[in-house]
Design a protein around this motif. Sequence first.
Motif, mmCIF file in Angstrom:
data_model
loop_
_atom_site.group_PDB
_atom_site.id
_atom_site.type_symbol
_atom_site.label_atom_id
_atom_site.label_comp_id
_atom_site.label_asym_id
_atom_site.label_seq_id
_atom_site.Cartn_x
_atom_site.Cartn_y
_atom_site.Cartn_z
ATOM 1 N N GLY A 219 0.971 -1.027 -0.280
ATOM 2 C CA GLY A 219 0.119 -0.397 0.414
ATOM 3 C C GLY A 219 1.047 1.277 0.155
ATOM 4 O O GLY A 219 0.346 2.334 -0.735
ATOM 5 N N GLN A 220 2.044 1.142 0.857
ATOM 6 C CA GLN A 220 2.553 2.330 0.854
ATOM 7 C C GLN A 220 3.459 2.297 -0.636
ATOM 8 O O GLN A 220 3.754 3.715 -0.621
ATOM 9 N N PHE A 226 0.988 8.886 -6.087
ATOM 10 C CA PHE A 226 0.414 10.009 -6.243
ATOM 11 C C PHE A 226 0.113 10.752 -4.980
ATOM 12 O O PHE A 226 -0.713 11.659 -4.675
ATOM 13 N N LYS A 227 1.546 10.277 -3.805
ATOM 14 C CA LYS A 227 1.283 11.443 -2.689
ATOM 15 C C LYS A 227 1.338 13.033 -2.620
ATOM 16 O O LYS A 227 0.497 13.534 -2.025
ATOM 17 N N THR A 233 -6.410 17.531 2.901
ATOM 18 C CA THR A 233 -7.486 16.023 3.677
ATOM 19 C C THR A 233 -7.540 14.853 3.214
ATOM 20 O O THR A 233 -7.708 14.061 3.822
ATOM 21 N N GLU A 234 -7.564 14.522 1.639
ATOM 22 C CA GLU A 234 -6.726 13.180 0.686
ATOM 23 C C GLU A 234 -6.138 12.370 1.808
ATOM 24 O O GLU A 234 -6.205 11.657 2.393
#
Length: 235
Positions: A219-220, A226-227, A233-234
Amino acid sequence: NKMVIHIGGVYGDKDAAIQRFIQVANSLSSKIRRHLIIENDERLFNIEDVLYISQLTHLPVVFDNLHFNILKPENSRSMKTYIELAGQTWTTNDGRQAIHYSQQALCKKPGAHTNTTALNPFIHFIQNELSGPIDIMLEVKDKNRSAEKIQLYLDQDIGAAEKLWARYKYDVMAKSLSIYQAIRNLLKDKENTDFEAFIQYLETAENLPEDIGNEINAGQHIWGYFKNQATDTER
């Protein structure tokens, strides 16, 4: 287009049921008959029964390997022989012969299909039971996932392997970092890629239990794409 049908029930008298099927099949219009194919099943009508019915109805026979293994005729001939005999029931107008291929799910009732088509038994099947070009219909729970890995093995296409890996690499990472790295190394040799090993790695990873640490790691890695575009907020 063809529609595969079973012969049906025996209703206490198998011979009478066979004769009824023949009578009704032969009474159908040619418009309907040209769409029908009959198949051996795993409970009532074996491949010899279906080949006999085909002789009297001229309907093509689709051979099912799993049903054959569960319900064999007395004095049964080889699977390869029956596939060839079924092929003789197909005419030019019917198109190329098709068969059904599936594998038995462990700890389930006879005839239950597996979630995925394991590659090694499939390779053994095509090398030992087939004698010419044929269409193989896979009966399996994961549908296209099995079809695409088998097509990859048959085509030996490095481009297709890389596309497949791009789609599934984080699935593998979420199960096993060692398998993930092994596949990366394997695909570096584009001239001598071991496609069988590649698919077996995918199958091994798919069958591993969930690992929370590996899930988080995968997941990381995905988050890294896209981080920088994410809002506070996302995040």
